[in-house]
Design an enzyme around this catalytic site. Structure first.
Site, PDB file in Angstrom:
ATOM      1  N   GLY A 206       0.795  -1.224   0.000  1.00 29.75           N
ATOM      2  CA  GLY A 206       0.000   0.000   0.000  1.00 29.75           C
ATOM      3  C   GLY A 206       0.826   1.271   0.000  1.00 29.75           C
ATOM      4  O   GLY A 206       0.289   2.357   0.207  1.00 29.75           O
ATOM      5  N   LYS A 207       2.121   1.170  -0.250  1.00 35.66           N
ATOM      6  CA  LYS A 207       2.997   2.350  -0.234  1.00 35.66           C
ATOM      7  C   LYS A 207       3.493   2.729  -1.622  1.00 35.66           C
ATOM      8  O   LYS A 207       4.390   3.554  -1.757  1.00 35.66           O
ATOM      9  CB  LYS A 207       4.190   2.097   0.689  1.00 35.66           C
TER      10      LYS A 207
ATOM     11  N   ALA B  47       4.881  -1.497  -5.383  1.00 34.60           N
ATOM     12  CA  ALA B  47       4.626  -2.513  -6.413  1.00 34.60           C
ATOM     13  C   ALA B  47       4.856  -1.957  -7.813  1.00 34.60           C
ATOM     14  O   ALA B  47       5.476  -2.622  -8.654  1.00 34.60           O
ATOM     15  CB  ALA B  47       3.215  -3.071  -6.275  1.00 34.60           C
TER      16      ALA B  47
ATOM     17  N   ASN C  25      -7.858  -8.762  -6.838  1.00 33.04           N
ATOM     18  CA  ASN C  25      -6.691  -8.028  -6.362  1.00 33.04           C
ATOM     19  C   ASN C  25      -6.579  -6.706  -7.135  1.00 33.04           C
ATOM     20  O   ASN C  25      -5.680  -6.515  -7.955  1.00 33.04           O
ATOM     21  CB  ASN C  25      -5.427  -8.883  -6.518  1.00 33.04           C
TER      22      ASN C  25
ATOM     23  N   TYR D 273       0.252  -3.001 -11.636  1.00 30.89           N
ATOM     24  CA  TYR D 273       0.811  -3.594 -12.852  1.00 30.89           C
ATOM     25  C   TYR D 273       0.496  -2.743 -14.074  1.00 30.89           C
ATOM     26  O   TYR D 273       1.341  -2.564 -14.954  1.00 30.89           O
ATOM     27  CB  TYR D 273       0.309  -5.024 -13.039  1.00 30.89           C
TER      28      TYR D 273
END
Length: 187
Positions: free
Chosen positions: A103-104, A107, A135, A142
């Site tokens: 959540g930062k 990713a 998700n 992505y």
């Protein structure tokens, strides 16, 4: 603990060589309930299995793994992997983030750095991944990294015990959002 050996530096994160001394942390991240949920796994992997796989993976040129490191304090925040198919010059992408680092925004940058490596160093022509449809945070990360929707495998995964679709996403060099950390080191 040794300092990470940085390979490719981004804005806030870097890809580094995985460290044997971090194997217990990697194993904990991989067996966190949130990770198991995201992968659609139903059971954790034993320590013995993970430990036995370490040397086999490290010596496999078709399975490069990267520790994802936060630049401000050199702390590891996750791992990315490319499972390369040398015959067709493609790879499957897999990522796991430490539970306290989700959540930062890591990713997107971790995926982008790994795509940069894949396209500009490994000379791959396509990288693909599977993500469970519920998700939403993963799908969004992505997409921001350059992956595009490529299809779906109906009812191929589980989310909280319920069958769900797995989304296929892929990226080719033309999809890479840049700028390239690899190419910027060439100037």
């Amino acid at each position: 603990m040794s300092e990470p050996h940085l390979l490719l530096t981004g804005q806030t994160l870097a890809l580094a060589m995985p460290r044997r001394e971090m194997l217990r942390a990697y194993h904990a991240w991989e067996n966190d309930p949130g990770t198991l949920l995201g992968y659609g796994n139903q059971v954790p992997q034993s320590w013995e299995t993970r430990e036995a796989g370490w040397e086999r993976q490290r010596g496999n040129m078709n399975y490069p793994q990267f520790e994802v490191v936060r630049l401000q304090d050199s702390e590891p925040v996750g791992m990315t992997t490319l499972e390369i198919n040398r015959f067709v010059h493609t790879a499957e992408f897999v990522m796991v983030l430490a539970p306290n680092e989700r959540g930062k925004g890591h990713a997107t940058e971790a995926a982008r750095l790994t795509l940069d490596w894949a396209f500009h160093l490994a000379a791959l022509r396509m990288v693909w991944l599977k993500v469970l449809e519920p998700n939403a945070a993963g799908v969004a990360a992505y997409e921001k990294a350059g992956f595009r929707h490529a299809g779906r495998l109906r009812q191929a995964g589980f989310w909280q015990g319920t069958p769900v679709d797995e989304l296929m996403m892929d990226a080719i060099p033309d999809d890479f959002p840049g700028p390239s950390a690899v190419l910027s080191t060439q100037n």
